[in-house]
Design a protein around this motif. Structure first.
Motif, PDB file in Angstrom:
ATOM      1  N   THR A  76      29.496  94.837 -17.883  1.00 28.46           N
ATOM      2  CA  THR A  76      28.655  94.137 -19.076  1.00 28.46           C
ATOM      3  C   THR A  76      28.351  92.798 -18.486  1.00 28.46           C
ATOM      4  O   THR A  76      27.313  92.612 -18.309  1.00 28.46           O
ATOM      5  N   HIS A  77      29.884  92.223 -17.520  1.00 28.97           N
ATOM      6  CA  HIS A  77      29.236  91.069 -16.671  1.00 28.97           C
ATOM      7  C   HIS A  77      29.757  91.135 -15.388  1.00 28.97           C
ATOM      8  O   HIS A  77      31.072  91.751 -14.855  1.00 28.97           O
ATOM      9  N   VAL A  78      29.504  90.631 -14.587  1.00 25.15           N
ATOM     10  CA  VAL A  78      29.913  89.780 -13.446  1.00 25.15           C
ATOM     11  C   VAL A  78      29.972  88.676 -13.271  1.00 25.15           C
ATOM     12  O   VAL A  78      29.309  87.993 -13.776  1.00 25.15           O
ATOM     13  N   ILE A  79      31.221  88.390 -12.959  1.00 25.53           N
ATOM     14  CA  ILE A  79      31.309  86.509 -12.043  1.00 25.53           C
ATOM     15  C   ILE A  79      31.651  87.023 -10.656  1.00 25.53           C
ATOM     16  O   ILE A  79      31.972  87.177 -10.105  1.00 25.53           O
ATOM     17  N   GLY A  80      30.963  85.809 -10.271  1.00 33.55           N
ATOM     18  CA  GLY A  80      30.865  85.934  -8.815  1.00 33.55           C
ATOM     19  C   GLY A  80      31.632  84.776  -7.898  1.00 33.55           C
ATOM     20  O   GLY A  80      30.800  83.680  -9.037  1.00 33.55           O
ATOM     21  N   SER A  81      32.783  84.544  -7.025  1.00 32.46           N
ATOM     22  CA  SER A  81      32.919  82.863  -6.454  1.00 32.46           C
ATOM     23  C   SER A  81      31.987  82.958  -5.481  1.00 32.46           C
ATOM     24  O   SER A  81      32.819  84.213  -4.535  1.00 32.46           O
ATOM     25  N   LEU A 128      35.384  97.409  -9.757  1.00 33.96           N
ATOM     26  CA  LEU A 128      36.275  96.908  -8.854  1.00 33.96           C
ATOM     27  C   LEU A 128      35.744  95.692  -8.316  1.00 33.96           C
ATOM     28  O   LEU A 128      34.095  95.427  -8.070  1.00 33.96           O
ATOM     29  N   PRO A 129      36.736  94.370  -8.183  1.00 30.37           N
ATOM     30  CA  PRO A 129      35.888  93.520  -7.243  1.00 30.37           C
ATOM     31  C   PRO A 129      36.106  94.000  -6.083  1.00 30.37           C
ATOM     32  O   PRO A 129      35.745  95.065  -5.436  1.00 30.37           O
ATOM     33  N   VAL A 139      35.272  90.002 -20.021  1.00 25.10           N
ATOM     34  CA  VAL A 139      34.783  88.652 -19.819  1.00 25.10           C
ATOM     35  C   VAL A 139      35.272  87.877 -20.680  1.00 25.10           C
ATOM     36  O   VAL A 139      36.184  86.396 -20.523  1.00 25.10           O
ATOM     37  N   GLU A 140      35.901  87.529 -22.182  1.00 22.78           N
ATOM     38  CA  GLU A 140      36.263  87.201 -22.903  1.00 22.78           C
ATOM     39  C   GLU A 140      38.025  86.900 -22.752  1.00 22.78           C
ATOM     40  O   GLU A 140      38.168  86.178 -23.087  1.00 22.78           O
ATOM     41  N   GLU A 141      38.244  87.851 -22.339  1.00 23.99           N
ATOM     42  CA  GLU A 141      39.804  88.219 -21.963  1.00 23.99           C
ATOM     43  C   GLU A 141      40.072  86.547 -20.323  1.00 23.99           C
ATOM     44  O   GLU A 141      41.473  86.733 -20.840  1.00 23.99           O
ATOM     45  N   ASP A 193      31.498  76.846  -8.296  1.00 26.27           N
ATOM     46  CA  ASP A 193      31.348  77.788  -7.127  1.00 26.27           C
ATOM     47  C   ASP A 193      31.533  78.930  -8.192  1.00 26.27           C
ATOM     48  O   ASP A 193      31.344  79.290  -6.886  1.00 26.27           O
ATOM     49  N   LEU A 194      31.687  78.980  -9.162  1.00 27.48           N
ATOM     50  CA  LEU A 194      31.160  80.616 -10.080  1.00 27.48           C
ATOM     51  C   LEU A 194      29.875  80.914 -10.469  1.00 27.48           C
ATOM     52  O   LEU A 194      29.231  79.297 -10.782  1.00 27.48           O
ATOM     53  N   VAL A 195      29.178  81.304 -10.283  1.00 28.13           N
ATOM     54  CA  VAL A 195      28.521  82.005 -11.399  1.00 28.13           C
ATOM     55  C   VAL A 195      28.529  83.593 -12.074  1.00 28.13           C
ATOM     56  O   VAL A 195      29.104  84.377 -12.010  1.00 28.13           O
TER      57      VAL A 195
END
Length: 200
Positions: A143-148, A111-112, A36-38, A50-52
């Motif tokens: 370890t992380h998910v980013i949602g738009s 995967l997305p 996620v840091e990348e 719009d991001l969570v």
């Protein structure tokens, strides 16, 4: 819950496609989920509403997602902020069976996942709710998910406050897709037959 197999072109929003392309560039480079840091898309600040961001505990079954974002449009749609809360608790019993399987699919597949649902606002206007989930990892497990999360109405204006909780009707799924095909981002107009593929 069934998910279609799709390529990145399934994503309608140009801004969400840009976010996905950044994820794809990182994925292609190592052939694995990025950390996620990348993940540093251009104009990230413009998209933050719009991001969570979620942290994921995969030692639990089903995985446990904790909301890390505050003050997003999702907060308006659900009526209150969820920062620091488990996603399933935040959603409540009516929405858990509709929403959580989408997150679990993203985590399981690494995967997305992209979905479109229709929901009525408090004035009866139909709103399309477009969700793009992208998984991240520091090793093998997510370890992380980013949602738009994007909302759009063909009627023009709509009321986002309490959109997800403001009426008795539940969201109606129009599309559920795992983006598992053509996982590369090619520079448009740069590739001819026999040329090497360039990733932008």
């Amino acid at each position: 819950m069934d998910f279609e197999s799709a390529n990145p072109s399934v994503v309608k929003s140009i801004k969400q496609r840009d976010l996905l392309n950044t994820w794809l560039r990182l994925y292609v480079r190592e052939q694995r989920m990025p950390g996620v840091e990348e993940y540093q898309p251009e104009r990230l600040a413009d998209e933050l509403l719009d991001l969570v961001y979620y942290t994921v505990d995969t030692t639990r079954l089903p995985p446990l997602l904790t909301i890390q974002s505050d003050g997003t449009r999702m907060s308006s749609a659900y009526g209150h902020t969820g920062k620091g809360r488990y996603l399933d608790e935040y959603l409540g019993p009516r929405l858990i069976p509709i929403v959580m399987p989408v997150y679990y699919e993203c985590i399981q597949r690494g995967l997305p996942v992209y979905t479109i649902s229709d929901i009525d606002d408090i004035y009866g206007r139909i709103v399309a709710y477009e969700r793009l989930l992208m998984p991240f990892s520091g090793g093998r497990n997510v370890t992380h998910v980013i949602g738009s999360l994007k909302t759009i109405s063909e009627d023009g204006g709509f009321e986002i406050r309490n959109l997800m909780r403001g009426n008795d009707a539940l969201p109606t799924a129009k599309l559920r897709a795992v983006i598992d095909r053509d996982l590369c981002h090619r520079s448009p107009g740069r590739i001819a037959a026999g040329d090497a593929i360039e990733f932008s």
